[in-house]
Motif scaffolding. Structure first.
Motif, mmCIF file in Angstrom:
data_model
loop_
_atom_site.group_PDB
_atom_site.id
_atom_site.type_symbol
_atom_site.label_atom_id
_atom_site.label_comp_id
_atom_site.label_asym_id
_atom_site.label_seq_id
_atom_site.Cartn_x
_atom_site.Cartn_y
_atom_site.Cartn_z
ATOM 1 N N CYS A 6 3.076 -26.437 -0.480
ATOM 2 C CA CYS A 6 3.046 -25.072 0.083
ATOM 3 C C CYS A 6 2.848 -24.125 -1.097
ATOM 4 N N PRO A 7 1.625 -23.607 -1.285
ATOM 5 C CA PRO A 7 1.351 -22.717 -2.415
ATOM 6 C C PRO A 7 1.602 -21.251 -2.069
ATOM 7 N N GLY A 8 1.890 -20.455 -3.085
ATOM 8 C CA GLY A 8 2.041 -19.013 -2.871
ATOM 9 C C GLY A 8 2.569 -18.343 -4.122
ATOM 10 N N SER A 9 2.735 -17.009 -4.032
ATOM 11 C CA SER A 9 3.333 -16.309 -5.173
ATOM 12 C C SER A 9 4.848 -16.142 -4.976
ATOM 13 N N GLY A 16 10.019 -15.854 6.413
ATOM 14 C CA GLY A 16 8.759 -16.403 6.955
ATOM 15 C C GLY A 16 8.297 -17.593 6.140
ATOM 16 N N HIS A 17 8.325 -17.453 4.805
ATOM 17 C CA HIS A 17 7.972 -18.580 3.921
ATOM 18 C C HIS A 17 8.910 -19.755 4.159
ATOM 19 N N LEU A 18 10.198 -19.432 4.214
ATOM 20 C CA LEU A 18 11.212 -20.500 4.314
ATOM 21 C C LEU A 18 11.026 -21.292 5.600
HETATM 22 O O1 LIG Z 1 3.781 -16.190 -1.194
HETATM 23 C C1 LIG Z 1 2.583 -16.096 -0.895
HETATM 24 O O2 LIG Z 1 1.747 -15.447 -1.551
HETATM 25 C C2 LIG Z 1 2.091 -16.848 0.339
HETATM 26 C C3 LIG Z 1 0.830 -16.512 0.846
HETATM 27 C C4 LIG Z 1 0.348 -17.176 1.968
HETATM 28 C C5 LIG Z 1 1.116 -18.181 2.560
HETATM 29 N N1 LIG Z 1 0.881 -18.998 3.632
HETATM 30 N N2 LIG Z 1 1.928 -19.837 3.821
HETATM 31 C C6 LIG Z 1 2.835 -19.561 2.884
HETATM 32 BR BR1 LIG Z 1 4.460 -20.484 2.756
HETATM 33 C C7 LIG Z 1 2.374 -18.523 2.036
HETATM 34 C C8 LIG Z 1 2.870 -17.858 0.905
#
Ligand SMILES: O=C(O)c1ccc2[nH]nc(Br)c2c1
Ligand SMILES: O=C(O)c1ccc2[nH]nc(Br)c2c1
Length: 159
Positions: A6-9, A16-18
């Protein structure tokens, strides 16, 4: 061993991410959370702070590994034998860009991208919106995990 990333910043991780990471951790044996290092953008939280917060709020899942990365996501995947990327989709507006990235990544390396529709509760949620609201003293306590809320309050002295 079936792995996904699971990529992201994650600047910072939100509920939502969690939710996406939790659902991925139930589908795969091992889930990497890849925190993107973006030199061009000074975030509110350092990479180390983001990683520590993610580790704290995902430790209960037992199969989540958090690592920083820079460069191509497909290289990160190749180096760790990860065949699948898992991303949340909040709305149709996300899809355009995500489709382009998924097709590029698959073309570059064969890595597949799996999309998880976000819980409607979090469809409006993003790290940037959380930071914006928190810095003006808005209540984000229901949008981020408790440790993130504490760190936001320390950093912004409000919210
Ligand atoms: O943190 C971000 O930039 C980011 C972006 C887009 C993302 N899609 N799914 C996840 Br988990 C997610 C996280
Ligand atoms: O936090 C963001 O910027 C962000 C962006 C895009 C996203 N798609 N799914 C999720 Br969860 C998500 C989060």
């Amino acid at each position: 061993m079936r792995r996904a990333v699971c990529p992201g910043s994650f600047d910072p991780i939100t509920n939502g991410h969690l939710d996406i990471i939790a659902r991925a951790s139930r589908l795969y044996d091992e889930v990497y959370v890849a925190v993107m290092i973006n030199k061009a953008k000074q975030g509110l939280f350092t990479i180390e702070e983001r990683i520590a917060l993610i580790e704290q709020v995902t430790s209960e899942f037992g199969n989540v590994r958090v690592e920083a990365f820079h460069g191509l996501l497909v290289d990160f995947c190749k180096q760790r034998d990860i065949p699948a990327i898992v991303k949340g989709l909040r709305a149709v507006s996300d899809f355009d860009y995500e489709l382009q990235m998924a097709q590029m990544n698959n073309g570059l390396s064969g890595v597949e991208t799996l999309f998880v529709p976000t819980n409607p509760t979090y469809s409006f949620l993003s790290s940037s919106l959380v930071k914006e609201v928190a810095q003006w003293g808005g209540d984000v306590s229901h949008l981020v995990p408790e440790p993130v809320l504490r760190s936001l309050r320390e950093k912004l002295g409000r919210g």
